[in-house]
Design a protein around this motif. Structure first.
Motif, PDB file in Angstrom:
ATOM      1  N   SER A 184       7.022   9.424   0.458  1.00 38.07           N
ATOM      2  CA  SER A 184       7.141   9.077   1.838  1.00 38.07           C
ATOM      3  C   SER A 184       7.443  10.411   2.496  1.00 38.07           C
ATOM      4  O   SER A 184       7.374  10.227   3.667  1.00 38.07           O
ATOM      5  CB  SER A 184       8.695   8.279   2.171  1.00 38.07           C
ATOM      6  N   LEU A 185       7.453  11.491   1.819  1.00 39.63           N
ATOM      7  CA  LEU A 185       7.585  12.856   2.609  1.00 39.63           C
ATOM      8  C   LEU A 185       6.309  13.868   2.675  1.00 39.63           C
ATOM      9  O   LEU A 185       5.973  14.197   3.399  1.00 39.63           O
ATOM     10  CB  LEU A 185       8.825  13.794   1.733  1.00 39.63           C
ATOM     11  N   VAL A 207      10.963   8.270  -3.337  1.00 41.95           N
ATOM     12  CA  VAL A 207      11.082   8.997  -2.146  1.00 41.95           C
ATOM     13  C   VAL A 207      10.023  10.002  -1.791  1.00 41.95           C
ATOM     14  O   VAL A 207       9.431  10.260  -0.593  1.00 41.95           O
ATOM     15  CB  VAL A 207      12.324   9.789  -2.118  1.00 41.95           C
ATOM     16  N   GLY A 262       0.792  -0.986  -0.065  1.00 39.62           N
ATOM     17  CA  GLY A 262       0.038  -0.109   0.016  1.00 39.62           C
ATOM     18  C   GLY A 262       0.834   1.379   0.007  1.00 39.62           C
ATOM     19  O   GLY A 262       0.300   2.431   0.189  1.00 39.62           O
ATOM     20  N   PHE A 291       8.813  10.071  10.389  1.00 41.84           N
ATOM     21  CA  PHE A 291       7.732   9.936   9.469  1.00 41.84           C
ATOM     22  C   PHE A 291       6.462   9.313  10.032  1.00 41.84           C
ATOM     23  O   PHE A 291       6.829   8.328  10.882  1.00 41.84           O
ATOM     24  CB  PHE A 291       8.273   9.120   8.295  1.00 41.84           C
ATOM     25  N   TYR A 349       2.543   7.451  -6.740  1.00 43.73           N
ATOM     26  CA  TYR A 349       2.546   5.984  -7.160  1.00 43.73           C
ATOM     27  C   TYR A 349       1.858   5.403  -8.314  1.00 43.73           C
ATOM     28  O   TYR A 349       1.873   4.614  -8.743  1.00 43.73           O
ATOM     29  CB  TYR A 349       2.635   5.016  -6.269  1.00 43.73           C
ATOM     30  N   LEU A 363     -10.527  -4.092  11.355  1.00 42.69           N
ATOM     31  CA  LEU A 363      -9.562  -3.036  11.420  1.00 42.69           C
ATOM     32  C   LEU A 363      -9.650  -1.961  12.330  1.00 42.69           C
ATOM     33  O   LEU A 363      -8.941  -1.050  12.401  1.00 42.69           O
ATOM     34  CB  LEU A 363      -9.353  -2.289   9.965  1.00 42.69           C
ATOM     35  N   GLY A 364     -10.888  -2.150  13.009  1.00 44.96           N
ATOM     36  CA  GLY A 364     -11.041  -1.088  13.848  1.00 44.96           C
ATOM     37  C   GLY A 364     -12.128  -1.344  15.024  1.00 44.96           C
ATOM     38  O   GLY A 364     -12.949  -2.390  14.695  1.00 44.96           O
ATOM     39  N   SER A 367      -3.607   7.583  -1.074  1.00 42.74           N
ATOM     40  CA  SER A 367      -3.965   6.233  -0.985  1.00 42.74           C
ATOM     41  C   SER A 367      -4.111   5.730   0.462  1.00 42.74           C
ATOM     42  O   SER A 367      -4.767   4.801   0.903  1.00 42.74           O
ATOM     43  CB  SER A 367      -3.187   5.332  -1.970  1.00 42.74           C
ATOM     44  N   SER A 368      -2.748   6.087   1.224  1.00 48.20           N
ATOM     45  CA  SER A 368      -2.613   5.512   2.526  1.00 48.20           C
ATOM     46  C   SER A 368      -2.926   6.450   3.327  1.00 48.20           C
ATOM     47  O   SER A 368      -2.949   6.035   4.582  1.00 48.20           O
ATOM     48  CB  SER A 368      -1.095   5.012   2.608  1.00 48.20           C
ATOM     49  N   ASP A 369      -2.769   7.843   3.401  1.00 48.93           N
ATOM     50  CA  ASP A 369      -3.190   8.747   4.557  1.00 48.93           C
ATOM     51  C   ASP A 369      -4.175   9.801   4.102  1.00 48.93           C
ATOM     52  O   ASP A 369      -3.655  10.930   4.048  1.00 48.93           O
ATOM     53  CB  ASP A 369      -1.980   9.050   4.885  1.00 48.93           C
ATOM     54  N   THR A 390       4.836   4.333   4.503  1.00 44.72           N
ATOM     55  CA  THR A 390       6.242   4.896   4.270  1.00 44.72           C
ATOM     56  C   THR A 390       7.218   3.882   4.713  1.00 44.72           C
ATOM     57  O   THR A 390       8.236   3.981   3.814  1.00 44.72           O
ATOM     58  CB  THR A 390       6.208   6.140   5.494  1.00 44.72           C
ATOM     59  N   ILE A 399      12.711   1.333  -1.946  1.00 49.77           N
ATOM     60  CA  ILE A 399      13.922   2.074  -2.224  1.00 49.77           C
ATOM     61  C   ILE A 399      15.084   1.087  -1.874  1.00 49.77           C
ATOM     62  O   ILE A 399      16.092   0.893  -2.781  1.00 49.77           O
ATOM     63  CB  ILE A 399      13.744   3.215  -1.456  1.00 49.77           C
ATOM     64  N   LEU A 435      -4.286  -0.676  17.380  1.00 52.64           N
ATOM     65  CA  LEU A 435      -5.156  -1.089  16.219  1.00 52.64           C
ATOM     66  C   LEU A 435      -5.749   0.386  15.558  1.00 52.64           C
ATOM     67  O   LEU A 435      -5.935   1.313  16.351  1.00 52.64           O
ATOM     68  CB  LEU A 435      -6.526  -1.830  16.752  1.00 52.64           C
ATOM     69  N   PRO A 436      -5.694   0.565  14.260  1.00 47.30           N
ATOM     70  CA  PRO A 436      -6.071   1.715  13.685  1.00 47.30           C
ATOM     71  C   PRO A 436      -7.486   1.978  13.891  1.00 47.30           C
ATOM     72  O   PRO A 436      -8.456   0.962  13.983  1.00 47.30           O
ATOM     73  CB  PRO A 436      -5.828   1.610  12.099  1.00 47.30           C
ATOM     74  N   THR A 437      -7.921   3.029  14.879  1.00 46.72           N
ATOM     75  CA  THR A 437      -9.266   3.036  15.291  1.00 46.72           C
ATOM     76  C   THR A 437     -10.275   3.719  14.646  1.00 46.72           C
ATOM     77  O   THR A 437     -11.235   3.506  14.851  1.00 46.72           O
ATOM     78  CB  THR A 437      -9.063   3.850  16.857  1.00 46.72           C
TER      79      THR A 437
END
Ligand code: HEM
Lengths: 334, 534
Positions: free
Chosen positions: B56-57, B53, A266, A320, B91, B303-304, B62-64, A269, A276, A329-331
């Motif tokens: 990630s900065l 890179v 996914g 990061f 990505y 997941l929650g 998609s992830s956040d 980070t 990488i 757990l992600p809540t």
């Protein structure tokens, strides 16, 4: 409530640091002695060179091996300081192992679930990889670098990362995680050795250039360690093992992510940085087969790969944010 | 010297000479040769690493997604530039895609000719014996008595064959090669990478991912309407959702109670669920954080979680205005939770009720009179504290609204920080301004499930396994050539041995030495001792 086992573990770790520090001094003394020796050797070679040439011209030798010595044969010359260093490294590793085991017992799980524990177990594996490699290749000239590096890392870990024993949050309770981190630490152990060899290789190249330019030999101890080509081959062989382990790290991480979050990849980070690192090392392996990149170029790539590993551990973990910086757990039920 | 110059013969030469006058076809050929050269592959690999890179900065959609929103709010100026460069979707951005597509085209262009070359090389005899061995990195020679040339060559070939070398005789010499597997592994590795990419891409189209919050006792049906949110892949169609039902029977959570350093940290989540296929009975199963439930081709992930207090709201005349469980969103590790109750069935439709509530599972009063939670479990002590609003709660407009938020901009606050309505379990309180009463009937839990369907996983896993297999063989199998050459010199026979590594081969010297000793052992008794040095 402070866990008494954890306290003993910390005590053992501090003793290990102290022993590693003395090992570092011993290895440094050995390097200093090498400097002196190499001066003596240079004088000797100057005196003997005429004779060598005469015998090399000889006719029918019964057994002719083209290179002077098979490069595999470890040079078993006596080096009392280096021997002391190795003995101390063994003692340090035993204390270190005790510290890691007790930490694991105190926590009731494997001792690699947070930064402090990664650092502790990761450096232990670095030392073990070095000691095992010593049984096959004479890498004593790297002792000072490895011992010094481990002391610095452990120092930072005990001062800045230390946390009390805590249980694993549910997201981390997975065999795949145990495997993922273990393999990552093993890979890092090999990459560390390879990086040290690449540094030595670059120094050798510089020395050769200086010599060709007719300038003085400033790091004379380099005359007692293998030449740049041999160092490059060693670095390559060791990072190949690291690369295979890192490939497993990537895969085990993906499987674990699939179990925990329902997707194997996914671009989180930490996933990004693991990727990488993998790609940079793939680049390094390619560079070895690419005209114009072999030698110095590939050595630099090896070091860039290692810098990424250090960055991933030291910076990405701390500064990061992403799914890997779990508070549990992600809540948010989004 | 561990890599002889001919080790480079397997891939396209890098030295591309540019002619002053090139036709379009030559340019095309030049472009292709450049793209598939080793140097370009290397540069593309490095470019891929560098291009990964920024993702990630900068937070990624998609992830956040929350991080993206925060970033946009904090850097309005930068946002424009980042947006233009697709920096929130690195990505899938055009430039990231361009790099890896070029890399994979280069890879295919590199692998296909090598496959062909390797195919012929595998069936060809090993190359001719070099004329002079002393130029090779490892060579040795011995002189023998009492054996003839042919017997020595025969013995040499037998020894090499026994060591699993492929051999060919050239005059009174044997040329042998082993380690074709190295190149096979390398090609397998690179081809499998292409397989992984294609499997991920094509397979990704058949996936779907959905989220659903289930309060204990509630049932979910795997239909589009059953989801709180659903993101289908490109090839998602009507028949994609396998029909089944899933009910949350119970969610067990344990918290650390002994270790002070981790007091209140969750130790385990276990969801007890029941599932039912269209023509089956209800079946009980368990879902944990790292162990999803596989049902009807989907995987259900836990997941929650959070608390869902159950409320009853009555109008002033005693008629029922609202009854149900409301999912509250956890705000911190001690499960202080925030939720909204929207009551639209009021007697006076102009005076709908919005309740914004804080749930303190284990409350502790702070010096300023406000509360905080000091442990995440609920019980008799748990407290819900409401701010009360009056007006339009926004349920009538039909527009989808966030169930966790109340738009209070057009509402009147009738109870707030200084006079909140506070309830423990079982309590009923009167709402201000004649709005009626509210009862906290109990507190249950809810679980947030992610439901995934990804039919490509097996194929991706297969290609990954092939890649690993290829990688290991290609990195660890040595590829080398060995030669034995025999000639007569007077009444003696001179045997020469030599070896050459193709690629990295730390054991070449040993291999040459072993060849010599094995060969000697295979000769007739009389010839085993080398002749004394004259
Ligand atoms: C997706 C990108 C790529 C990755 C991740 C990758 C990875 C690797 C790795 C890890 C190795 C060393 C292991 C082995 O020998 O199998 C390797 C070797 C090799 N790769 Fe790639 N590669 C990629 C693309 C390419 C491309 C585009 C080419 C052709 C231009 C290429 C040509 C080669 C060659 C010739 C070797 C053998 C080098 C040697 O003998 O040491 N690779 N690759």
């Amino acid at each position: 409530m402070v866990n008494p086992l954890d306290q003993i573990s910390e005590l053992l770790l501090i003793s290990a640091i102290a022993v590693y520090l003395i090992a570092f001094v011993a290895f440094a003394l050995d390097l200093a002695r090498r400097s002196a020796e190499s001066q003596a050797k240079v004088d000797l070679v100057r005196a003997g060179s005429a004779e060598v040439e005469r015998s090399a011209g000889g006719g029918t030798a019964v057994l002719v091996a083209a290179p002077p010595a098979p490069p595999e044969a470890p040079v078993r010359d006596r080096r009392p300081a280096a021997r002391t260093g190795i003995a101390l490294m063994l003692v340090g590793a035993a204390l270190h192992l005790g510290a890691a085991v007790l930490r694991g017992v105190a926590a009731g799980r494997v001792p690699w679930a947070n930064m402090y524990e990664f650092a502790m177990t990761g450096t232990l594996i670095m030392v073990l990889v070095f000691l095992v490699a010593l049984t096959r290749i004479d890498l004593r000239f790297l002792g000072a670098v490895i011992a010094g590096f481990v002391v610095v890392l452990l120092g930072i870990a005990t001062v800045s990362f230390h946390v009390a024993v805590s249980p694993l949050p549910p997201a981390l309770q997975s065999y795949w995680l145990v495997l993922h981190v273990l393999v990552a630490m093993l890979g890092t152990g090999f990459f560390t050795l390879a990086a040290a060899l690449s540094v030595a290789q670059l120094l050798q190249v510089r020395r050769r250039k200086r010599a060709e330019a007719g300038r003085g030999d400033r790091l004379r101890l380099l005359a007692t360690i293998p030449d740049a080509d041999r160092l490059e081959n060693l670095a390559y062989r060791i990072s190949v093992v690291g690369f295979i382990l890192w490939t497993f790290t990537l895969i085990a991480g993906a499987i674990w992510a699939n179990h925990a979050w329902g997707r194997y990849w996914g671009w989180d980070t930490k996933e990004v940085w693991t990727f990488i690192i993998w790609v940079v090392y793939a680049g390094y392996l390619h560079a070895r087969a690419t005209l114009g990149w072999r030698g110095t170029g590939s050595a630099w790539l090896n070091l860039i790969g290692y810098a990424c590993i250090l960055f991933n551990f030291g910076v990405v973990n701390v500064f990061f944010h992403g799914l890997h910086s779990y508070s549990g757990l992600p809540t948010s039920p989004s | 010297m561990s890599r002889p110059s001919d080790a480079q013969d397997r891939f396209t030469d890098d030295a591309v000479v540019v002619n002053p006058r090139l036709g379009p076809l030559e340019w095309l050929r030049w472009g292709w040769r450049t793209l598939t050269s080793m140097r370009t592959a290397l540069l593309l690999l490095l470019a891929l690493a560098v291009a990964a890179v920024p993702g990630s900065l900068i937070p990624q959609n998609s992830s956040d997604p929350n991080g993206v929103a925060q970033y946009k709010a904090a850097n309005p100026g930068l946002t424009k530039i980042v947006n233009a460069l697709q920096g929130f979707d690195v990505y899938t951005s055009f430039w990231f895609s361009a790099i890896y597509l070029l890399l994979f085209i280069s890879l295919i262009g590199c692998v296909v000719p090598r496959l062909r070359h390797h195919w012929t090389a595998m069936r060809k005899a090993p190359p001719r014996t070099p004329s002079r061995f002393t130029r090779l990195p490892f060579s040795s020679s011995i002189r023998l008595h009492g054996v003839d040339v042919d017997a020595a060559v025969d013995a040499g070939e037998r020894v090499l064959r026994a060591s699993r070398y492929r051999t060919a005789r050239y005059g009174s010499s044997v040329s042998a090669e082993r380690g074709y597997l190295r190149e096979t592994g390398n090609l397998l590795f690179h081809s499998a990478l292409v397989g992984v990419l294609i499997a991920v891409f094509v397979g990704g189209g058949f996936t779907y991912t959905g989220q659903r919050v289930l309060v204990t006792g509630d049932t979910f049906a795997n239909t589009e309407l059953g989801y709180d949110s659903l993101s289908p892949g490109r090839f998602f169609g009507d028949g994609s959702l396998a029909p089944y039902a899933l009910r949350l029977d119970k969610l067990d959570v344990t918290y650390e109670q002994r270790n002070v350093a981790a007091f209140g940290q969750p130790l385990d989540y276990t969801a007890h669920v029941s599932t039912k296929l269209p023509d089956g009975a209800w079946q009980k199963s368990i879902i944990k954080v790292n162990s999803p439930l596989d049902v009807a081709g989907t995987s259900v992930y836990l997941l929650g979680n959070g608390y869902a207090p159950e409320f009853t709201v009555r109008n002033a005349d005693g008629s029922l205005a609202f009854h149900g469980s409301v999912a509250f969103r956890p705000q911190n590790a001690q499960m202080t939770s925030l939720g909204v109750v929207k009551v639209s069935e009021t007697t006076d439709r102009k005076k709908q009720i919005g309740l914004v509530g804080f749930l303190y599972p284990t409350p502790a009063e702070q010096t300023d009179g406000s509360f905080t939670s000091i442990f995440p479990s609920v019980g008799k002590q748990s407290l819900v504290s409401f701010f009360v609003y009056e007006g339009d709660v926004g349920l009538d407009s039909g527009a989808p609204r966030n169930v966790y938020e109340l738009d209070t901009s057009k509402m009147k606050q009738v109870a707030g920080r200084t006079d909140p309505v506070q309830l423990t379990i079982g309590q009923t309180k009167t709402l201000p301004d004649g709005l009626g009463t509210v009862t906290l009937d109990g507190i249950t839990r809810y679980a947030a499930f992610d439901i995934h369907h990804d039919p490509s996983q097996g194929i991706v896993a297969l290609f990954v396994a092939l890649a690993v297999l290829g990688l290991i063989t290609s990195l660890l199998v040595p590829r080398r050539r060995l030669w034995i050459k025999v000639r007569e010199e007077g009444d003696e026979v001179v045997v020469e041995y030599a070896g050459l590594a193709r690629g990295d081969d730390p054991n070449l010297a040993r291999a040459v030495a072993e060849l010599e000793s094995k060969h000697r052992a295979a000769l007739p008794e009389a010839a085993r001792e080398p002749a004394p040095v004259p």
